[in-house]
Design a protein around this motif. Structure first.
Motif, mmCIF file in Angstrom:
data_model
loop_
_atom_site.group_PDB
_atom_site.id
_atom_site.type_symbol
_atom_site.label_atom_id
_atom_site.label_comp_id
_atom_site.label_asym_id
_atom_site.label_seq_id
_atom_site.Cartn_x
_atom_site.Cartn_y
_atom_site.Cartn_z
ATOM 1 N N VAL A 90 0.842 -1.205 0.000
ATOM 2 C CA VAL A 90 0.000 0.000 0.000
ATOM 3 C C VAL A 90 0.875 1.252 0.000
ATOM 4 O O VAL A 90 0.637 2.196 -0.774
ATOM 5 C CB VAL A 90 -0.962 -0.016 1.209
ATOM 6 N N HIS A 91 1.891 1.264 0.846
ATOM 7 C CA HIS A 91 2.809 2.407 0.928
ATOM 8 C C HIS A 91 3.476 2.671 -0.422
ATOM 9 O O HIS A 91 3.495 3.801 -0.927
ATOM 10 C CB HIS A 91 3.849 2.136 2.017
ATOM 11 N N VAL A 92 4.021 1.621 -1.014
ATOM 12 C CA VAL A 92 4.709 1.755 -2.302
ATOM 13 C C VAL A 92 3.731 2.201 -3.386
ATOM 14 O O VAL A 92 4.075 3.053 -4.220
ATOM 15 C CB VAL A 92 5.419 0.433 -2.680
ATOM 16 N N ALA A 93 2.523 1.674 -3.380
ATOM 17 C CA ALA A 93 1.522 2.064 -4.395
ATOM 18 C C ALA A 93 1.204 3.554 -4.301
ATOM 19 O O ALA A 93 1.138 4.247 -5.320
ATOM 20 C CB ALA A 93 0.254 1.224 -4.242
ATOM 21 N N ILE A 94 1.036 4.046 -3.083
ATOM 22 C CA ILE A 94 0.724 5.476 -2.905
ATOM 23 C C ILE A 94 1.900 6.340 -3.360
ATOM 24 O O ILE A 94 1.721 7.314 -4.098
ATOM 25 C CB ILE A 94 0.354 5.765 -1.434
ATOM 26 N N VAL A 95 3.102 5.978 -2.916
ATOM 27 C CA VAL A 95 4.294 6.746 -3.293
ATOM 28 C C VAL A 95 4.487 6.710 -4.806
ATOM 29 O O VAL A 95 4.762 7.729 -5.436
ATOM 30 C CB VAL A 95 5.545 6.216 -2.548
ATOM 31 N N LEU A 96 4.320 5.532 -5.390
ATOM 32 C CA LEU A 96 4.522 5.391 -6.826
ATOM 33 C C LEU A 96 3.484 6.196 -7.616
ATOM 34 O O LEU A 96 3.834 6.874 -8.589
ATOM 35 C CB LEU A 96 4.472 3.911 -7.217
ATOM 36 N N MET A 97 2.228 6.155 -7.190
ATOM 37 C CA MET A 97 1.200 6.954 -7.882
ATOM 38 C C MET A 97 1.541 8.436 -7.814
ATOM 39 O O MET A 97 1.428 9.156 -8.810
ATOM 40 C CB MET A 97 -0.188 6.693 -7.288
ATOM 41 N N TRP A 98 1.969 8.900 -6.625
ATOM 42 C CA TRP A 98 2.328 10.307 -6.463
ATOM 43 C C TRP A 98 3.512 10.679 -7.352
ATOM 44 O O TRP A 98 3.488 11.682 -8.064
ATOM 45 C CB TRP A 98 2.620 10.609 -5.007
ATOM 46 N N LEU A 99 4.569 9.862 -7.333
ATOM 47 C CA LEU A 99 5.758 10.184 -8.121
ATOM 48 C C LEU A 99 5.494 10.101 -9.623
ATOM 49 O O LEU A 99 6.022 10.904 -10.398
ATOM 50 C CB LEU A 99 6.925 9.278 -7.727
ATOM 51 N N LEU A 100 4.670 9.158 -10.046
ATOM 52 C CA LEU A 100 4.326 9.068 -11.472
ATOM 53 C C LEU A 100 3.451 10.245 -11.900
ATOM 54 O O LEU A 100 3.608 10.778 -13.006
ATOM 55 C CB LEU A 100 3.652 7.730 -11.782
ATOM 56 N N PHE A 101 2.544 10.658 -11.018
ATOM 57 C CA PHE A 101 1.749 11.862 -11.304
ATOM 58 C C PHE A 101 2.675 13.068 -11.427
ATOM 59 O O PHE A 101 2.575 13.853 -12.375
ATOM 60 C CB PHE A 101 0.711 12.089 -10.197
ATOM 61 N N TRP A 102 3.607 13.203 -10.469
ATOM 62 C CA TRP A 102 4.542 14.333 -10.499
ATOM 63 C C TRP A 102 5.411 14.282 -11.752
ATOM 64 O O TRP A 102 5.704 15.310 -12.350
ATOM 65 C CB TRP A 102 5.387 14.362 -9.238
ATOM 66 N N THR A 103 5.815 13.087 -12.163
ATOM 67 C CA THR A 103 6.592 12.927 -13.390
ATOM 68 C C THR A 103 5.829 13.500 -14.574
ATOM 69 O O THR A 103 6.392 14.220 -15.403
ATOM 70 C CB THR A 103 6.910 11.431 -13.630
ATOM 71 N N SER A 104 4.540 13.206 -14.656
ATOM 72 C CA SER A 104 3.706 13.717 -15.753
ATOM 73 C C SER A 104 3.575 15.230 -15.705
ATOM 74 O O SER A 104 3.620 15.898 -16.741
ATOM 75 C CB SER A 104 2.315 13.076 -15.707
ATOM 76 N N VAL A 105 3.416 15.773 -14.499
ATOM 77 C CA VAL A 105 3.302 17.226 -14.347
ATOM 78 C C VAL A 105 4.587 17.906 -14.813
ATOM 79 O O VAL A 105 4.555 18.872 -15.582
ATOM 80 C CB VAL A 105 2.979 17.604 -12.882
ATOM 81 N N VAL A 106 5.728 17.395 -14.362
ATOM 82 C CA VAL A 106 7.017 18.001 -14.726
ATOM 83 C C VAL A 106 7.266 17.856 -16.231
ATOM 84 O O VAL A 106 7.728 18.798 -16.881
ATOM 85 C CB VAL A 106 8.175 17.393 -13.907
ATOM 86 N N ALA A 107 6.929 16.693 -16.785
ATOM 87 C CA ALA A 107 7.126 16.491 -18.225
ATOM 88 C C ALA A 107 6.257 17.446 -19.032
ATOM 89 O O ALA A 107 6.715 18.010 -20.034
ATOM 90 C CB ALA A 107 6.822 15.046 -18.603
#
Length: 191
Positions: A140-157
Protein backbone atom coordinates in the motif's frame (compact mmCIF):
# COMPACT_ATOMS: atom_id res chain seq x y z
CA UNK A 1 4.00 12.63 -0.47
CA UNK A 2 6.03 15.36 1.23
CA UNK A 3 8.63 16.63 -1.23
CA UNK A 4 12.03 15.20 -0.44
CA UNK A 5 14.74 13.18 -2.08
CA UNK A 6 12.52 11.05 -4.35
CA UNK A 7 10.53 14.10 -5.43
CA UNK A 8 13.73 16.01 -6.22
CA UNK A 9 15.29 13.08 -8.09
CA UNK A 10 12.20 12.56 -10.24
CA UNK A 11 12.09 16.27 -11.06
CA UNK A 12 15.79 16.34 -11.91
CA UNK A 13 15.57 13.21 -14.07
CA UNK A 14 12.62 14.52 -16.09
CA UNK A 15 14.20 17.95 -16.56
CA UNK A 16 17.63 16.57 -17.50
CA UNK A 17 16.31 13.69 -19.57
CA UNK A 18 12.74 12.65 -20.24
CA UNK A 19 9.52 11.37 -18.73
CA UNK A 20 10.93 7.83 -18.98
CA UNK A 21 13.91 8.86 -16.84
CA UNK A 22 11.48 10.21 -14.23
CA UNK A 23 9.54 6.94 -14.28
CA UNK A 24 12.78 5.03 -13.72
CA UNK A 25 13.66 7.21 -10.72
CA UNK A 26 10.15 6.70 -9.30
CA UNK A 27 10.41 2.92 -9.73
CA UNK A 28 13.84 2.93 -8.07
CA UNK A 29 12.45 4.90 -5.12
CA UNK A 30 9.60 2.41 -4.80
CA UNK A 31 12.03 -0.50 -4.84
CA UNK A 32 14.07 1.24 -2.13
CA UNK A 33 10.98 1.27 0.07
CA UNK A 34 10.49 -2.42 -0.59
CA UNK A 35 14.06 -3.02 0.59
CA UNK A 36 13.24 -1.27 3.87
CA UNK A 37 10.02 -3.27 4.24
CA UNK A 38 12.02 -6.47 3.73
CA UNK A 39 14.62 -5.35 6.28
CA UNK A 40 11.82 -4.59 8.77
CA UNK A 41 10.16 -7.97 8.17
CA UNK A 42 13.36 -9.85 8.96
CA UNK A 43 14.31 -7.59 11.87
CA UNK A 44 17.37 -5.99 10.29
CA UNK A 45 15.96 -2.45 10.47
CA UNK A 46 15.44 -2.75 14.22
CA UNK A 47 19.03 -3.89 14.59
CA UNK A 48 20.35 -0.95 12.54
CA UNK A 49 18.20 1.59 14.37
CA UNK A 50 19.23 0.22 17.79
CA UNK A 51 22.96 0.45 17.09
CA UNK A 52 24.21 4.03 17.32
CA UNK A 53 27.34 3.26 15.30
CA UNK A 54 25.51 1.48 12.49
CA UNK A 55 22.81 4.16 12.35
CA UNK A 56 25.48 6.88 12.20
CA UNK A 57 27.24 5.02 9.39
CA UNK A 58 23.99 4.69 7.40
CA UNK A 59 23.24 8.38 7.93
CA UNK A 60 26.72 9.38 6.81
CA UNK A 61 26.61 7.11 3.74
CA UNK A 62 23.17 8.41 2.82
CA UNK A 63 24.24 12.01 3.33
CA UNK A 64 27.45 11.60 1.34
CA UNK A 65 25.52 9.91 -1.48
CA UNK A 66 22.98 12.75 -1.67
CA UNK A 67 25.73 15.37 -1.51
CA UNK A 68 27.53 13.55 -4.34
CA UNK A 69 24.29 13.53 -6.39
CA UNK A 70 23.81 17.24 -5.68
CA UNK A 71 27.35 18.16 -6.71
CA UNK A 72 27.26 16.05 -9.88
CA UNK A 73 23.85 17.45 -10.80
CA UNK A 74 25.14 21.02 -10.33
CA UNK A 75 28.36 20.30 -12.26
CA UNK A 76 26.45 18.77 -15.17
CA UNK A 77 24.91 22.17 -15.89
CA UNK A 78 28.33 23.60 -16.65
CA UNK A 79 29.31 20.85 -19.01
CA UNK A 80 25.95 20.63 -20.72
CA UNK A 81 25.72 16.86 -20.25
CA UNK A 82 23.16 14.79 -18.42
CA UNK A 83 24.17 13.77 -14.91
CA UNK A 84 25.57 10.26 -14.61
CA UNK A 85 26.42 10.01 -18.33
CA UNK A 86 30.17 10.74 -18.45
CA UNK A 87 32.50 10.61 -15.49
CA UNK A 88 36.13 9.91 -14.77
CA UNK A 89 34.94 7.54 -12.07
CA UNK A 90 31.47 6.22 -11.49
CA UNK A 91 29.62 4.55 -8.70
CA UNK A 92 28.95 0.87 -9.43
CA UNK A 93 25.22 1.48 -9.89
CA UNK A 94 25.64 4.58 -12.09
CA UNK A 95 24.77 2.57 -15.19
CA UNK A 96 21.32 2.07 -13.65
CA UNK A 97 20.70 5.81 -14.11
CA UNK A 98 17.58 7.20 -12.48
CA UNK A 99 16.48 3.80 -11.23
CA UNK A 100 19.74 3.31 -9.33
CA UNK A 101 19.62 6.86 -7.96
CA UNK A 102 16.06 6.37 -6.71
CA UNK A 103 16.84 2.96 -5.26
CA UNK A 104 20.00 3.94 -3.39
CA UNK A 105 18.68 7.29 -2.20
CA UNK A 106 15.90 5.41 -0.40
CA UNK A 107 18.00 2.44 0.75
CA UNK A 108 20.54 4.81 2.33
CA UNK A 109 17.83 7.00 3.87
CA UNK A 110 17.40 6.28 7.60
CA UNK A 111 14.08 8.14 7.58
CA UNK A 112 12.65 5.57 5.19
CA UNK A 113 13.73 2.84 7.60
CA UNK A 114 12.20 4.67 10.53
CA UNK A 115 8.78 4.58 8.81
CA UNK A 116 8.85 0.82 9.05
CA UNK A 117 9.99 0.91 12.67
CA UNK A 118 7.75 3.66 14.05
CA UNK A 119 4.63 3.90 11.91
CA UNK A 120 4.09 0.36 10.64
CA UNK A 121 4.13 -1.40 14.06
CA UNK A 122 1.04 0.57 15.07
CA UNK A 123 -0.94 -1.35 12.46
CA UNK A 124 0.38 -4.84 13.21
CA UNK A 125 -1.50 -7.48 15.14
CA UNK A 126 0.52 -9.73 17.45
CA UNK A 127 -2.00 -12.55 16.91
CA UNK A 128 -0.95 -13.00 13.28
CA UNK A 129 2.33 -13.51 11.47
CA UNK A 130 4.23 -10.22 11.18
CA UNK A 131 5.89 -10.60 7.76
CA UNK A 132 2.65 -10.83 5.72
CA UNK A 133 1.24 -7.83 7.56
CA UNK A 134 4.36 -5.78 6.82
CA UNK A 135 4.21 -6.93 3.19
CA UNK A 136 0.59 -5.77 2.86
CA UNK A 137 1.35 -2.38 4.39
CA UNK A 138 4.47 -2.04 2.23
CA UNK A 139 2.50 -2.72 -0.95
CA UNK A 140 0.00 0.00 0.00
CA UNK A 141 2.81 2.41 0.93
CA UNK A 142 4.71 1.75 -2.30
CA UNK A 143 1.52 2.06 -4.39
CA UNK A 144 0.72 5.48 -2.91
CA UNK A 145 4.29 6.75 -3.29
CA UNK A 146 4.52 5.39 -6.83
CA UNK A 147 1.20 6.95 -7.88
CA UNK A 148 2.33 10.31 -6.46
CA UNK A 149 5.76 10.18 -8.12
CA UNK A 150 4.33 9.07 -11.47
CA UNK A 151 1.75 11.86 -11.30
CA UNK A 152 4.54 14.33 -10.50
CA UNK A 153 6.59 12.93 -13.39
CA UNK A 154 3.71 13.72 -15.75
CA UNK A 155 3.30 17.23 -14.35
CA UNK A 156 7.02 18.00 -14.73
CA UNK A 157 7.13 16.49 -18.23
CA UNK A 158 4.13 18.60 -19.30
CA UNK A 159 5.68 21.73 -17.81
CA UNK A 160 8.97 20.96 -19.47
CA UNK A 161 7.40 20.82 -22.92
CA UNK A 162 5.72 24.16 -22.27
CA UNK A 163 8.83 26.00 -21.07
CA UNK A 164 11.71 23.95 -22.43
CA UNK A 165 14.71 26.20 -22.80
CA UNK A 166 18.36 25.52 -22.02
CA UNK A 167 18.34 28.27 -19.40
CA UNK A 168 15.31 26.78 -17.62
CA UNK A 169 16.81 23.26 -17.68
CA UNK A 170 20.10 24.60 -16.33
CA UNK A 171 18.28 26.48 -13.57
CA UNK A 172 16.19 23.49 -12.50
CA UNK A 173 19.25 21.22 -12.53
CA UNK A 174 21.11 23.68 -10.35
CA UNK A 175 18.16 23.96 -7.99
CA UNK A 176 17.92 20.15 -7.83
CA UNK A 177 21.65 19.98 -7.11
CA UNK A 178 21.36 22.45 -4.24
CA UNK A 179 18.32 20.63 -2.79
CA UNK A 180 20.07 17.22 -3.00
CA UNK A 181 23.19 18.70 -1.40
CA UNK A 182 21.08 20.21 1.40
CA UNK A 183 19.18 16.96 1.94
CA UNK A 184 22.51 15.16 2.10
CA UNK A 185 23.84 17.54 4.72
CA UNK A 186 20.63 17.20 6.74
CA UNK A 187 20.76 13.40 6.49
CA UNK A 188 24.41 13.19 7.48
CA UNK A 189 24.08 15.56 10.43
CA UNK A 190 20.62 14.62 11.72
CA UNK A 191 20.57 13.43 15.29
Amino acid sequence: MIPGTSFTLVTQQVMAGSRVDGVRAALGSACGLLVHATFAAIGLSALVMSSAQVLTAVKLLGGIYLIWLGVTTWRSTRRGVRPMVRRRWRLPWARLGGFGQGLWSNVLNPKAASVYLTLVPQFLSSSRSIAPQIATLAVVHVAIVLMWLLFWTSVVAAARTAIDTPRFRRGTSRLAGVVLFGLGLRTATAS
